[in-house]
Motif scaffolding. Structure first.
Motif, PDB file in Angstrom:
ATOM      1  N   LEU A   7       0.837  -1.202   0.000  1.00 35.64           N
ATOM      2  CA  LEU A   7       0.000   0.000   0.000  1.00 35.64           C
ATOM      3  C   LEU A   7       0.870   1.249   0.000  1.00 35.64           C
ATOM      4  N   THR A   8       0.279   2.367  -0.348  1.00 39.12           N
ATOM      5  CA  THR A   8       0.988   3.645  -0.265  1.00 39.12           C
ATOM      6  C   THR A   8       0.967   4.145   1.175  1.00 39.12           C
ATOM      7  N   GLY A   9       1.737   5.174   1.454  1.00 41.33           N
ATOM      8  CA  GLY A   9       1.729   5.759   2.785  1.00 41.33           C
ATOM      9  C   GLY A   9       0.347   6.257   3.159  1.00 41.33           C
ATOM     10  N   ARG A  10      -0.315   6.936   2.216  1.00 44.30           N
ATOM     11  CA  ARG A  10      -1.659   7.461   2.476  1.00 44.30           C
ATOM     12  C   ARG A  10      -2.659   6.329   2.742  1.00 44.30           C
ATOM     13  N   GLU A  11      -2.571   5.265   1.931  1.00 40.26           N
ATOM     14  CA  GLU A  11      -3.486   4.133   2.104  1.00 40.26           C
ATOM     15  C   GLU A  11      -3.270   3.439   3.443  1.00 40.26           C
ATOM     16  N   ALA A  56     -10.871   9.503   8.280  1.00 38.81           N
ATOM     17  CA  ALA A  56      -9.600   8.793   8.101  1.00 38.81           C
ATOM     18  C   ALA A  56      -8.744   9.489   7.048  1.00 38.81           C
ATOM     19  N   THR A  57      -9.372   9.945   5.974  1.00 40.46           N
ATOM     20  CA  THR A  57      -8.638  10.653   4.917  1.00 40.46           C
ATOM     21  C   THR A  57      -8.070  11.964   5.433  1.00 40.46           C
ATOM     22  N   GLN A  58      -8.882  12.708   6.166  1.00 41.78           N
ATOM     23  CA  GLN A  58      -8.434  13.992   6.714  1.00 41.78           C
ATOM     24  C   GLN A  58      -7.292  13.795   7.709  1.00 41.78           C
ATOM     25  N   ARG A  59      -7.435  12.805   8.578  1.00 41.77           N
ATOM     26  CA  ARG A  59      -6.399  12.551   9.582  1.00 41.77           C
ATOM     27  C   ARG A  59      -5.117  12.072   8.918  1.00 41.77           C
ATOM     28  N   ALA A  60      -5.224  11.261   7.882  1.00 40.09           N
ATOM     29  CA  ALA A  60      -4.039  10.795   7.156  1.00 40.09           C
ATOM     30  C   ALA A  60      -3.290  11.977   6.559  1.00 40.09           C
ATOM     31  N   ASP A  61      -4.020  12.915   5.963  1.00 39.84           N
ATOM     32  CA  ASP A  61      -3.376  14.094   5.374  1.00 39.84           C
ATOM     33  C   ASP A  61      -2.660  14.919   6.440  1.00 39.84           C
ATOM     34  N   GLU A  62      -3.277  15.064   7.600  1.00 38.27           N
ATOM     35  CA  GLU A  62      -2.668  15.829   8.694  1.00 38.27           C
ATOM     36  C   GLU A  62      -1.351  15.195   9.138  1.00 38.27           C
ATOM     37  N   LEU A  63      -1.381  13.877   9.299  1.00 38.91           N
ATOM     38  CA  LEU A  63      -0.190  13.182   9.806  1.00 38.91           C
ATOM     39  C   LEU A  63       0.912  13.108   8.756  1.00 38.91           C
ATOM     40  N   LEU A  64       0.533  12.966   7.504  1.00 41.02           N
ATOM     41  CA  LEU A  64       1.543  12.964   6.441  1.00 41.02           C
ATOM     42  C   LEU A  64       2.292  14.295   6.427  1.00 41.02           C
ATOM     43  N   THR A 101       2.573  16.360   9.091  1.00 41.22           N
ATOM     44  CA  THR A 101       3.315  16.454  10.351  1.00 41.22           C
ATOM     45  C   THR A 101       4.630  15.692  10.284  1.00 41.22           C
ATOM     46  N   PHE A 102       4.625  14.545   9.629  1.00 40.45           N
ATOM     47  CA  PHE A 102       5.797  13.681   9.570  1.00 40.45           C
ATOM     48  C   PHE A 102       6.613  13.864   8.294  1.00 40.45           C
ATOM     49  N   ASP A 103       6.333  14.951   7.580  1.00 39.96           N
ATOM     50  CA  ASP A 103       7.091  15.301   6.379  1.00 39.96           C
ATOM     51  C   ASP A 103       7.075  14.159   5.360  1.00 39.96           C
ATOM     52  N   LEU A 104       5.888  13.613   5.123  1.00 37.13           N
ATOM     53  CA  LEU A 104       5.749  12.497   4.191  1.00 37.13           C
ATOM     54  C   LEU A 104       4.767  12.811   3.059  1.00 37.13           C
ATOM     55  N   THR A 105       4.355  14.063   2.944  1.00 35.48           N
ATOM     56  CA  THR A 105       3.348  14.414   1.946  1.00 35.48           C
ATOM     57  C   THR A 105       3.810  14.082   0.527  1.00 35.48           C
ATOM     58  N   GLU A 106       5.057  14.397   0.214  1.00 32.88           N
ATOM     59  CA  GLU A 106       5.560  14.153  -1.140  1.00 32.88           C
ATOM     60  C   GLU A 106       5.610  12.660  -1.472  1.00 32.88           C
ATOM     61  N   ALA A 107       5.792  11.826  -0.436  1.00 36.08           N
ATOM     62  CA  ALA A 107       5.880  10.381  -0.653  1.00 36.08           C
ATOM     63  C   ALA A 107       4.561   9.671  -0.368  1.00 36.08           C
ATOM     64  N   ALA A 108       3.502  10.440  -0.129  1.00 36.42           N
ATOM     65  CA  ALA A 108       2.242   9.869   0.337  1.00 36.42           C
ATOM     66  C   ALA A 108       1.666   8.827  -0.605  1.00 36.42           C
ATOM     67  N   ASP A 109       1.837   9.017  -1.908  1.00 30.81           N
ATOM     68  CA  ASP A 109       1.205   8.115  -2.874  1.00 30.81           C
ATOM     69  C   ASP A 109       2.173   7.116  -3.493  1.00 30.81           C
ATOM     70  N   GLY A 167      13.957   5.124   7.677  1.00 33.42           N
ATOM     71  CA  GLY A 167      13.502   6.254   8.482  1.00 33.42           C
ATOM     72  C   GLY A 167      12.092   6.676   8.111  1.00 33.42           C
ATOM     73  N   MET A 168      11.761   6.635   6.823  1.00 36.44           N
ATOM     74  CA  MET A 168      10.417   7.005   6.370  1.00 36.44           C
ATOM     75  C   MET A 168       9.383   6.001   6.873  1.00 36.44           C
ATOM     76  N   ARG A 169       9.727   4.721   6.849  1.00 36.33           N
ATOM     77  CA  ARG A 169       8.806   3.698   7.351  1.00 36.33           C
ATOM     78  C   ARG A 169       8.557   3.890   8.841  1.00 36.33           C
ATOM     79  N   ARG A 170       9.641   4.233   9.553  1.00 35.00           N
ATOM     80  CA  ARG A 170       9.505   4.421  10.997  1.00 35.00           C
ATOM     81  C   ARG A 170       8.594   5.603  11.296  1.00 35.00           C
ATOM     82  N   ARG A 171       8.746   6.678  10.518  1.00 36.81           N
ATOM     83  CA  ARG A 171       7.900   7.850  10.727  1.00 36.81           C
ATOM     84  C   ARG A 171       6.439   7.528  10.405  1.00 36.81           C
ATOM     85  N   LEU A 172       6.235   6.747   9.351  1.00 35.27           N
ATOM     86  CA  LEU A 172       4.866   6.383   8.991  1.00 35.27           C
ATOM     87  C   LEU A 172       4.240   5.495  10.070  1.00 35.27           C
ATOM     88  N   ASP A 173       5.024   4.586  10.618  1.00 34.19           N
ATOM     89  CA  ASP A 173       4.523   3.717  11.675  1.00 34.19           C
ATOM     90  C   ASP A 173       4.131   4.535  12.901  1.00 34.19           C
TER      91      ASP A 173
END
Length: 327
Positions: free
Chosen positions: A95-99, A115-123, A125-133, A142-148
């Motif tokens: 799955l993608t980070g957003r999914e 869930a969609t709104q909260r996912a966007d907020e956390l992406l 916060t954790f500087d993962l927006t560019e990698a979200a999809d 490090g990115m996996r750890r931040r997503l977890d």
């Protein structure tokens, strides 16, 4: 008020070959809005304690409460109030980070829109927006750890359990995670942090409990634990290995060291370690003493106790950075 209370927790694992008591009467207390650092070598029982407190495992004896709810009798209520980031990122690589975050939100019974709104907020916060999809297979460690960690915050938990969240991360990623953890504490979140790194507990924890063989063997702040190994120390590397014993004798006398066990000598590395009762002034005394005796110094330094110093003093062995045997 204590957000987390544990009294006399016991957990034993049995197999055909042996019996291991992973928890042997652990007592813990974490006031609301604070961080407890749970330190210990591999196999000490840290992960088992986290699993009991997050209702993933039932204790054999003792009791524990999270925000007033019993972890056995009120397990559903506890699960709705806590977040958990384990030793290994619990994410789906297909799955993608957003999914992934959307899925976590739905598991916490958020609506699809929430869930969609909260996912966007956390992406964000954790500087993962560019990698979200992007799929998780393309993420760094490090990115996996931040997503977890983001996933553990999806439902705004009041208590967060972080089980060695920075193990294996590079220094930059570790510092980034430290900032995120501090931000959560500033919002009033209570955190139990297990770690093998004293400097991490020093940075983040209000109090520390050291566990070994399933028991709490020491409690206090980072400074209080460091004081247990005798405070600051001076390390001297002499130039000539033939001079090392004479150098140790001179330093013991000059610094007034009565206990021979307080000093160490490594002939192979030509290194002498002695207490520094006067801090930097002791360092000056050492230099003057050895210079007056004509003993050349290859290297010298003043340092505070390290994680290994604390573990060696409290447990008799060094902390290890290998996969835990006892879970």
């Amino acid at each position: 008020m204590a957000a987390v209370e544990a009294t006399g927790l016991v957990k034993t694992f049995k197999s055909r070959k042996n019996t291991v008591k992973a928890l042997d009467g652990i007592d813990l207390e974490i006031p609301e809005g604070t961080v407890l650092g749970l330190l210990g070598p591999n196999g000490a029982g840290k992960t088992t304690a986290v699993r009991v407190l997050t209702t993933l495992m039932r204790p054999d004896a003792g009791s524990a409460r999270v925000l007033g709810y019993d972890v056995v009798q009120d397990a559903d209520a506890v699960r709705s109030l806590v977040g958990l980031s384990g030793q290994y990122a619990a994410v789906d690589e297909l799955l993608t980070g957003r999914e992934n975050l959307w899925m976590f939100g739905r598991l916490y019974r958020l609506t699809s829109q929430q869930a969609t709104q909260r996912a966007d907020e956390l992406l964000a916060t954790f500087d993962l927006t560019e990698a979200a999809d992007r799929t998780l297979k393309t993420y760094s460690g490090g990115m996996r750890r931040r997503l977890d960690l983001a996933g553990s915050l999806i439902a705004h938990p009041k208590v967060l359990f972080l089980d060695e969240p920075t193990t294996g991360l590079d220094p930059r990623s570790r510092i980034d995670l430290w900032k995120i953890i501090r931000d959560r504490v500033s919002e009033g979140v209570t955190i139990l942090l297990t770690t093998q790194y004293l400097e991490e507990a020093d940075e983040l924890a209000d109090s520390i409990a050291v566990v070994d063989h399933g028991s709490v063997i020491a409690r206090g702040t980072a400074d209080e634990l460091k004081a247990k190994v005798g405070g600051e120390r001076i390390e001297v590397v002499v130039h000539d290995p033939e001079e090392i014993y004479r150098a140790l004798e001179l330093l013991t006398e000059a610094l007034g060291i009565a206990d021979p066990d307080a000093t160490t000598l490594d002939q192979h590395s030509r290194r002498i370690t002695v207490p520094a009762p006067g801090g930097s002034s002791s360092l000056v005394d050492v230099i003057r003493t050895l210079d007056a005796a004509g003993i050349r110094i290859a290297d010298i330094g003043l340092r505070r106790p390290t994680l290994d110093d604390v573990f060696l003093t409290l447990t008799g062995h060094e902390a290890e950075e290998k996969k835990e045997v006892v879970k």
